[in-house]
Design a protein around this motif. Structure first.
Motif, PDB file in Angstrom:
ATOM      1  N   ASN A 121     -38.721   3.675  -7.804  1.00 17.01           N
ATOM      2  CA  ASN A 121     -38.766   2.348  -8.433  1.00 17.01           C
ATOM      3  C   ASN A 121     -39.737   2.413  -9.599  1.00 17.01           C
ATOM      4  O   ASN A 121     -40.503   3.367  -9.727  1.00 17.01           O
ATOM      5  CB  ASN A 121     -39.251   1.310  -7.425  1.00 17.01           C
ATOM      6  N   PHE A 122     -39.751   1.363 -10.430  1.00 21.08           N
ATOM      7  CA  PHE A 122     -40.701   1.325 -11.548  1.00 21.08           C
ATOM      8  C   PHE A 122     -41.296  -0.078 -11.631  1.00 21.08           C
ATOM      9  O   PHE A 122     -40.689  -0.994 -12.191  1.00 21.08           O
ATOM     10  CB  PHE A 122     -39.996   1.688 -12.851  1.00 21.08           C
ATOM     11  N   THR A 123     -42.480  -0.227 -11.023  1.00 17.72           N
ATOM     12  CA  THR A 123     -43.130  -1.539 -11.058  1.00 17.72           C
ATOM     13  C   THR A 123     -44.566  -1.474 -11.557  1.00 17.72           C
ATOM     14  O   THR A 123     -45.134  -2.494 -11.922  1.00 17.72           O
ATOM     15  CB  THR A 123     -43.156  -2.180  -9.653  1.00 17.72           C
ATOM     16  N   SER A 124     -45.146  -0.257 -11.561  1.00 18.20           N
ATOM     17  CA  SER A 124     -46.517  -0.124 -12.068  1.00 18.20           C
ATOM     18  C   SER A 124     -46.776   1.339 -12.421  1.00 18.20           C
ATOM     19  O   SER A 124     -45.944   2.209 -12.151  1.00 18.20           O
ATOM     20  CB  SER A 124     -47.537  -0.599 -11.020  1.00 18.20           C
ATOM     21  N   ILE A 125     -47.946   1.603 -12.959  1.00 17.09           N
ATOM     22  CA  ILE A 125     -48.334   2.979 -13.315  1.00 17.09           C
ATOM     23  C   ILE A 125     -48.304   3.878 -12.074  1.00 17.09           C
ATOM     24  O   ILE A 125     -48.113   5.089 -12.183  1.00 17.09           O
ATOM     25  CB  ILE A 125     -49.743   2.981 -13.975  1.00 17.09           C
ATOM     26  N   LYS A 126     -48.443   3.276 -10.901  1.00 13.88           N
ATOM     27  CA  LYS A 126     -48.467   4.078  -9.657  1.00 13.88           C
ATOM     28  C   LYS A 126     -47.138   4.785  -9.409  1.00 13.88           C
ATOM     29  O   LYS A 126     -47.077   5.752  -8.664  1.00 13.88           O
ATOM     30  CB  LYS A 126     -48.826   3.193  -8.468  1.00 13.88           C
ATOM     31  N   PRO A 183     -44.859  -3.361 -16.826  1.00 17.77           N
ATOM     32  CA  PRO A 183     -44.998  -1.922 -17.073  1.00 17.77           C
ATOM     33  C   PRO A 183     -44.134  -1.376 -18.219  1.00 17.77           C
ATOM     34  O   PRO A 183     -44.570  -0.423 -18.884  1.00 17.77           O
ATOM     35  CB  PRO A 183     -44.605  -1.289 -15.736  1.00 17.77           C
ATOM     36  N   LEU A 184     -42.962  -1.928 -18.453  1.00 15.58           N
ATOM     37  CA  LEU A 184     -42.149  -1.424 -19.575  1.00 15.58           C
ATOM     38  C   LEU A 184     -42.840  -1.708 -20.899  1.00 15.58           C
ATOM     39  O   LEU A 184     -42.779  -0.916 -21.845  1.00 15.58           O
ATOM     40  CB  LEU A 184     -40.745  -2.051 -19.569  1.00 15.58           C
ATOM     41  N   GLN A 185     -43.515  -2.880 -20.974  1.00 16.68           N
ATOM     42  CA  GLN A 185     -44.284  -3.202 -22.176  1.00 16.68           C
ATOM     43  C   GLN A 185     -45.424  -2.201 -22.336  1.00 16.68           C
ATOM     44  O   GLN A 185     -45.648  -1.662 -23.429  1.00 16.68           O
ATOM     45  CB  GLN A 185     -44.851  -4.632 -22.058  1.00 16.68           C
ATOM     46  N   SER A 186     -46.132  -1.933 -21.247  1.00 21.74           N
ATOM     47  CA  SER A 186     -47.307  -1.064 -21.334  1.00 21.74           C
ATOM     48  C   SER A 186     -46.927   0.360 -21.714  1.00 21.74           C
ATOM     49  O   SER A 186     -47.655   1.016 -22.463  1.00 21.74           O
ATOM     50  CB  SER A 186     -48.064  -1.056 -20.007  1.00 21.74           C
ATOM     51  N   LEU A 187     -45.798   0.838 -21.210  1.00 15.85           N
ATOM     52  CA  LEU A 187     -45.351   2.178 -21.588  1.00 15.85           C
ATOM     53  C   LEU A 187     -45.050   2.223 -23.090  1.00 15.85           C
ATOM     54  O   LEU A 187     -45.435   3.172 -23.780  1.00 15.85           O
ATOM     55  CB  LEU A 187     -44.118   2.590 -20.766  1.00 15.85           C
ATOM     56  N   ALA A 188     -44.405   1.174 -23.604  1.00 23.83           N
ATOM     57  CA  ALA A 188     -44.150   1.111 -25.054  1.00 23.83           C
ATOM     58  C   ALA A 188     -45.466   1.033 -25.826  1.00 23.83           C
ATOM     59  O   ALA A 188     -45.603   1.618 -26.911  1.00 23.83           O
ATOM     60  CB  ALA A 188     -43.274  -0.100 -25.373  1.00 23.83           C
ATOM     61  N   ASP A 189     -46.467   0.349 -25.272  1.00 30.28           N
ATOM     62  CA  ASP A 189     -47.777   0.243 -25.925  1.00 30.28           C
ATOM     63  C   ASP A 189     -48.463   1.612 -25.993  1.00 30.28           C
ATOM     64  O   ASP A 189     -49.010   1.987 -27.034  1.00 30.28           O
ATOM     65  CB  ASP A 189     -48.678  -0.756 -25.181  1.00 30.28           C
ATOM     66  N   VAL A 190     -48.414   2.351 -24.894  1.00 34.18           N
ATOM     67  CA  VAL A 190     -49.027   3.692 -24.869  1.00 34.18           C
ATOM     68  C   VAL A 190     -48.305   4.599 -25.870  1.00 34.18           C
ATOM     69  O   VAL A 190     -48.943   5.329 -26.645  1.00 34.18           O
ATOM     70  CB  VAL A 190     -48.987   4.300 -23.439  1.00 34.18           C
ATOM     71  N   LEU A 191     -46.978   4.537 -25.892  1.00 36.43           N
ATOM     72  CA  LEU A 191     -46.187   5.334 -26.838  1.00 36.43           C
ATOM     73  C   LEU A 191     -46.571   5.005 -28.288  1.00 36.43           C
ATOM     74  O   LEU A 191     -46.756   5.904 -29.119  1.00 36.43           O
ATOM     75  CB  LEU A 191     -44.687   5.067 -26.601  1.00 36.43           C
ATOM     76  N   ARG A 198     -56.094   2.829 -19.257  1.00 34.93           N
ATOM     77  CA  ARG A 198     -57.165   3.625 -18.646  1.00 34.93           C
ATOM     78  C   ARG A 198     -56.651   4.982 -18.175  1.00 34.93           C
ATOM     79  O   ARG A 198     -57.448   5.866 -17.887  1.00 34.93           O
ATOM     80  CB  ARG A 198     -57.880   2.845 -17.554  1.00 34.93           C
ATOM     81  N   HIS A 199     -55.326   5.150 -18.127  1.00 34.47           N
ATOM     82  CA  HIS A 199     -54.748   6.468 -17.832  1.00 34.47           C
ATOM     83  C   HIS A 199     -54.426   7.246 -19.112  1.00 34.47           C
ATOM     84  O   HIS A 199     -54.033   8.403 -19.045  1.00 34.47           O
ATOM     85  CB  HIS A 199     -53.468   6.324 -17.008  1.00 34.47           C
ATOM     86  N   ALA A 200     -54.539   6.575 -20.271  1.00 31.45           N
ATOM     87  CA  ALA A 200     -54.267   7.235 -21.549  1.00 31.45           C
ATOM     88  C   ALA A 200     -55.594   7.735 -22.129  1.00 31.45           C
ATOM     89  O   ALA A 200     -56.670   7.323 -21.683  1.00 31.45           O
ATOM     90  CB  ALA A 200     -53.598   6.252 -22.506  1.00 31.45           C
ATOM     91  N   ASN A 201     -55.488   8.595 -23.138  1.00 28.86           N
ATOM     92  CA  ASN A 201     -56.701   9.149 -23.741  1.00 28.86           C
ATOM     93  C   ASN A 201     -57.215   8.200 -24.832  1.00 28.86           C
ATOM     94  O   ASN A 201     -57.100   8.477 -26.022  1.00 28.86           O
ATOM     95  CB  ASN A 201     -56.395  10.539 -24.319  1.00 28.86           C
TER      96      ASN A 201
END
Ligand code: AN0
Ligand code: CP
Length: 314
Positions: free
Chosen positions: A3-8, A147-155, A192-195
């Motif tokens: 599933n995809f609901t959080s960074i976990k 989480p989909l927003q946050s992944l796009a933000d990290v990218l 906090r998981h990104a550099n």
């Protein structure tokens, strides 16, 4: 990734970001991955970006996509053992089970009540779908995470950074309506998981939930926080402490060109939708340093990386 609901749910963030980059460089290269697979997206609340970018991600992967507006006239029961003599016509046990007959992957968007903090922070809608669906579930913005927003933000930060470890500042801005904490909660959880060197700035009273903020730096002086920043991420949220309330709407917190001038020529990001000249001034959104449309563009490739990972494991 089931599933995809959080960074976990992410085993390797760098690998997922690299997959999103690969999707962006050649969006139609994996059209066979989703052949004869159906993506069903349920929206209990409205959406422009999440709906279109996730639909597009599914289509790019060759999936068939069905979106359903579930915000009117279809009320679900989520409590175990409920005596269903109220408004809800159907229990999530049946609903999630039934949708699983038609879908290979289910997406769900569900906003908080902003009234009952304890209940909202159980994130019951998305977790109930996960529990009762027999296929993978992805969050399209849950009660407390996006989480989909946050992944796009990290990218996006990865693409635009000029130094190895950029200073990223999440700044609260005023708003006329009470908004969820999902975007800032998730932003912090992922960054906090990104550099990156992460700093959060907001007025007193807008502290986010300790479960997200443990160990994250907060600076209550917005101008001081902006000094030397490489990225400013604007967002309003309602109070977590005085739950769901607007406890301060001081217009001096609006993000303006004057404040951006204190930064290290920072890029400006926002998840959108944004209220112009309330949260952020025109002069910031219309400046060459604004990358809000690139963030929106990256939503497609974030969703495509997540869907591809899930499809590969079906
Ligand atoms: C929503 C929120 O703040 O969570 C969606 C943003 C992605 N914003 C609004 O409802 C304005
Ligand atoms: N950023 C975002 O999730 O926008 P929508 O609410 O339009 O999907």
């Amino acid at each position: 990734m089931k599933n995809f609901t959080s960074i976990k749910d992410v085993a390797d963030l760098t690998a997922l970001v690299n997959l999103a980059k690969e999707m962006k460089s050649n969006p139609l290269a994996h059209r066979a991955a989703g052949k004869d697979k159906t993506l069903v997206l349920l929206f209990f609340n409205p959406s422009l970006r999440t709906r279109l970018s996730t639909e597009k991600a599914g289509l790019n992967l060759g999936m068939q996509v069905i979106s359903m507006n579930a915000d009117q006239g279809w009320t679900l029961e989520f409590e175990d053992g409920a005596i269903m003599n109220g408004a809800a016509a159907e229990h999530v046990k049946e609903a999630a089970g039934v949708i699983s007959q038609y879908a290979d992957v289910i997406g769900v968007r569900s906003f908080p009540t902003l009234i009952d903090r304890e209940k909202d922070y159980q994130d019951k809608v998305v977790y109930s779908f996960m529990r009762y669906a027999s296929v993978p579930v992805i969050s399209l913005e849950s009660t407390i995470r996006h989480p989909l927003q946050s992944l796009a933000d990290v990218l996006t930060v990865e693409e635009f950074k000029k130094v190895d470890r950029p200073k990223v500042v999440l700044s609260w801005g005023p708003h006329v309506r009470a908004l969820p904490q999902a975007v800032p909660n998730s932003f912090v959880e992922w960054m906090r998981h990104a550099n990156v060197d992460l700093l959060v700035t907001h007025p007193k009273g807008y502290e986010l939930a300790p479960e997200f903020m443990d160990g994250v730096r907060v600076e209550y002086d917005q101008k001081k926080a902006f000094e030397g920043a490489d990225f400013i991420y604007g967002k309003n949220w309602s109070s977590y402490l005085d739950y769901g309330k607007i406890t301060n709407s001081d217009p001096n917190w609006m993000i303006t060109p004057d404040k951006m001038a204190l930064t290290n020529d920072a890029k400006f990001m926002h998840c959108l939708p944004v209220r112009r000249n309330v949260v952020v001034a025109d002069g910031v959104l219309d400046s060459p340093n604004s990358i809000v449309l690139e963030v929106a563009n990256n939503r497609t490739y974030a969703a495509q990386a997540v869907l591809k990972t899930i499809l590969d494991q079906l």
